[in-house]
Scaffold this active site. Structure first.
Site, mmCIF file in Angstrom:
data_model
loop_
_atom_site.group_PDB
_atom_site.id
_atom_site.type_symbol
_atom_site.label_atom_id
_atom_site.label_comp_id
_atom_site.label_asym_id
_atom_site.label_seq_id
_atom_site.Cartn_x
_atom_site.Cartn_y
_atom_site.Cartn_z
ATOM 1 N N LYS A 11 40.318 39.718 39.447
ATOM 2 C CA LYS A 11 40.101 40.476 38.214
ATOM 3 C C LYS A 11 39.319 39.674 37.164
ATOM 4 O O LYS A 11 39.164 38.448 37.284
ATOM 5 C CB LYS A 11 41.464 40.915 37.674
ATOM 6 C CG LYS A 11 42.227 41.822 38.649
ATOM 7 C CD LYS A 11 43.513 42.347 38.031
ATOM 8 C CE LYS A 11 44.289 43.191 39.025
ATOM 9 N NZ LYS A 11 45.462 43.838 38.395
ATOM 10 N N TYR A 51 41.667 53.694 38.999
ATOM 11 C CA TYR A 51 43.076 53.668 38.591
ATOM 12 C C TYR A 51 43.596 55.049 38.199
ATOM 13 O O TYR A 51 44.585 55.146 37.448
ATOM 14 C CB TYR A 51 43.263 52.679 37.437
ATOM 15 C CG TYR A 51 43.287 51.229 37.887
ATOM 16 C CD1 TYR A 51 44.326 50.746 38.690
ATOM 17 C CD2 TYR A 51 42.293 50.335 37.520
ATOM 18 C CE1 TYR A 51 44.369 49.415 39.101
ATOM 19 C CE2 TYR A 51 42.331 49.003 37.931
ATOM 20 C CZ TYR A 51 43.381 48.556 38.717
ATOM 21 O OH TYR A 51 43.419 47.245 39.114
ATOM 22 N N ASN A 114 46.559 39.998 35.324
ATOM 23 C CA ASN A 114 47.330 39.324 36.370
ATOM 24 C C ASN A 114 46.484 38.840 37.560
ATOM 25 O O ASN A 114 46.986 38.699 38.655
ATOM 26 C CB ASN A 114 48.514 40.192 36.807
ATOM 27 C CG ASN A 114 48.083 41.503 37.402
ATOM 28 O OD1 ASN A 114 46.891 41.753 37.537
ATOM 29 N ND2 ASN A 114 49.028 42.338 37.777
ATOM 30 N N HIS A 117 44.434 41.762 42.420
ATOM 31 C CA HIS A 117 44.991 43.044 42.876
ATOM 32 C C HIS A 117 45.161 43.005 44.388
ATOM 33 O O HIS A 117 44.328 42.443 45.095
ATOM 34 C CB HIS A 117 44.026 44.187 42.519
ATOM 35 C CG HIS A 117 44.372 45.489 43.183
ATOM 36 N ND1 HIS A 117 45.354 46.322 42.709
ATOM 37 C CD2 HIS A 117 43.881 46.084 44.308
ATOM 38 C CE1 HIS A 117 45.445 47.387 43.508
ATOM 39 N NE2 HIS A 117 44.556 47.262 44.482
ATOM 40 N N GLU A 128 41.033 52.490 48.616
ATOM 41 C CA GLU A 128 40.426 51.519 47.700
ATOM 42 C C GLU A 128 39.234 50.818 48.354
ATOM 43 O O GLU A 128 38.223 50.566 47.688
ATOM 44 C CB GLU A 128 41.489 50.509 47.263
ATOM 45 C CG GLU A 128 42.545 51.147 46.371
ATOM 46 C CD GLU A 128 43.763 50.275 46.118
ATOM 47 O OE1 GLU A 128 44.693 50.763 45.454
ATOM 48 O OE2 GLU A 128 43.787 49.114 46.581
HETATM 49 P P1 CMP Z 1 47.718 46.113 39.886
HETATM 50 O O1 CMP Z 1 49.005 46.189 40.606
HETATM 51 O O2 CMP Z 1 46.595 45.404 40.478
HETATM 52 O O3 CMP Z 1 47.266 47.612 39.542
HETATM 53 C C1 CMP Z 1 47.878 48.297 38.468
HETATM 54 C C2 CMP Z 1 47.748 47.441 37.264
HETATM 55 O O4 CMP Z 1 48.264 47.947 36.068
HETATM 56 C C3 CMP Z 1 48.551 46.170 37.478
HETATM 57 O O5 CMP Z 1 47.955 45.417 38.468
HETATM 58 C C4 CMP Z 1 48.513 45.577 36.104
HETATM 59 O O6 CMP Z 1 47.282 44.917 35.850
HETATM 60 C C5 CMP Z 1 48.565 46.837 35.252
HETATM 61 N N1 CMP Z 1 49.903 46.989 34.729
HETATM 62 C C6 CMP Z 1 51.021 47.307 35.415
HETATM 63 N N2 CMP Z 1 52.087 47.347 34.590
HETATM 64 C C7 CMP Z 1 51.616 47.063 33.365
HETATM 65 C C8 CMP Z 1 52.210 46.955 32.093
HETATM 66 N N3 CMP Z 1 53.527 47.152 31.928
HETATM 67 N N4 CMP Z 1 51.427 46.635 31.046
HETATM 68 C C9 CMP Z 1 50.107 46.439 31.228
HETATM 69 N N5 CMP Z 1 49.474 46.527 32.417
HETATM 70 C C10 CMP Z 1 50.227 46.828 33.471
#
Ligand code: CMP
Length: 139
Positions: A11, A51, A114, A117, A128
């Protein structure tokens, strides 16, 4: 038979910090073969479409602006039991809950930013991967 491919994105936060090479190295060292890979920047529209399943979530707008703010590395990875094994390698969505040795423990900043993914199911891995790659880009 276990599905043997998953889809990943390094990311914008991780690319900005120069972590892409270290993350790819750990992915390779963990036994994943790179089937497809490229560096791209998603438009806001791309991120909204990618998304779409999260569009009712309170963090959707932040997620879209984060994922479109800079370049990312997208890849298809191959390994036996790829989806589950890659989820184990990346760790929990929230880096504060991620286990030692996971990619998010080492490279992520927050639950939103984070670093990596990983697809959460075989079905989503296929959807995806097809969003970002044509069959001619799979090797
Ligand atoms: P990912 O699992 O890659 O795809 C969905 C994304 O939504 C996740 O990573 C996070 O980056 C984002 N995400 C999930 N939960 C939260 C949250 N509580 N607050 C902000 N971003 C979130």
């Amino acid at each position: 038979m276990l599905y043997n491919r998953t889809f990943t994105m390094i990311k914008p936060d991780a690319v900005e910090k120069g972590y892409a090479g270290a993350i790819l190295s750990k992915i390779n060292a963990s036994g994943f073969r790179i089937v497809s890979m490229k560096m791209i920047q998603m438009s806001q529209r791309d991120a909204e479409l990618f998304y779409a399943v999260h569009k009712e979530r309170p963090f959707f707008n932040d997620l879209v602006s984060f994922m479109s703010r800079g370049p990312i590395v997208v890849a298809i990875l191959e390994k036996e039991n790829a989806v589950d094994d890659f989820r184990t390698l990346i760790g929990a969505t929230n880096p504060e809950e991620a286990a030692e040795g996971t990619l998010r423990k080492q490279f992520a900043t927050s639950v939103g930013e984070n670093a990596v993914h990983g697809s959460d199911s075989n079905e989503n891995a296929q959807i995806e991967a097809a969003f970002h790659f044509s069959s001619r880009e799979m090797f």
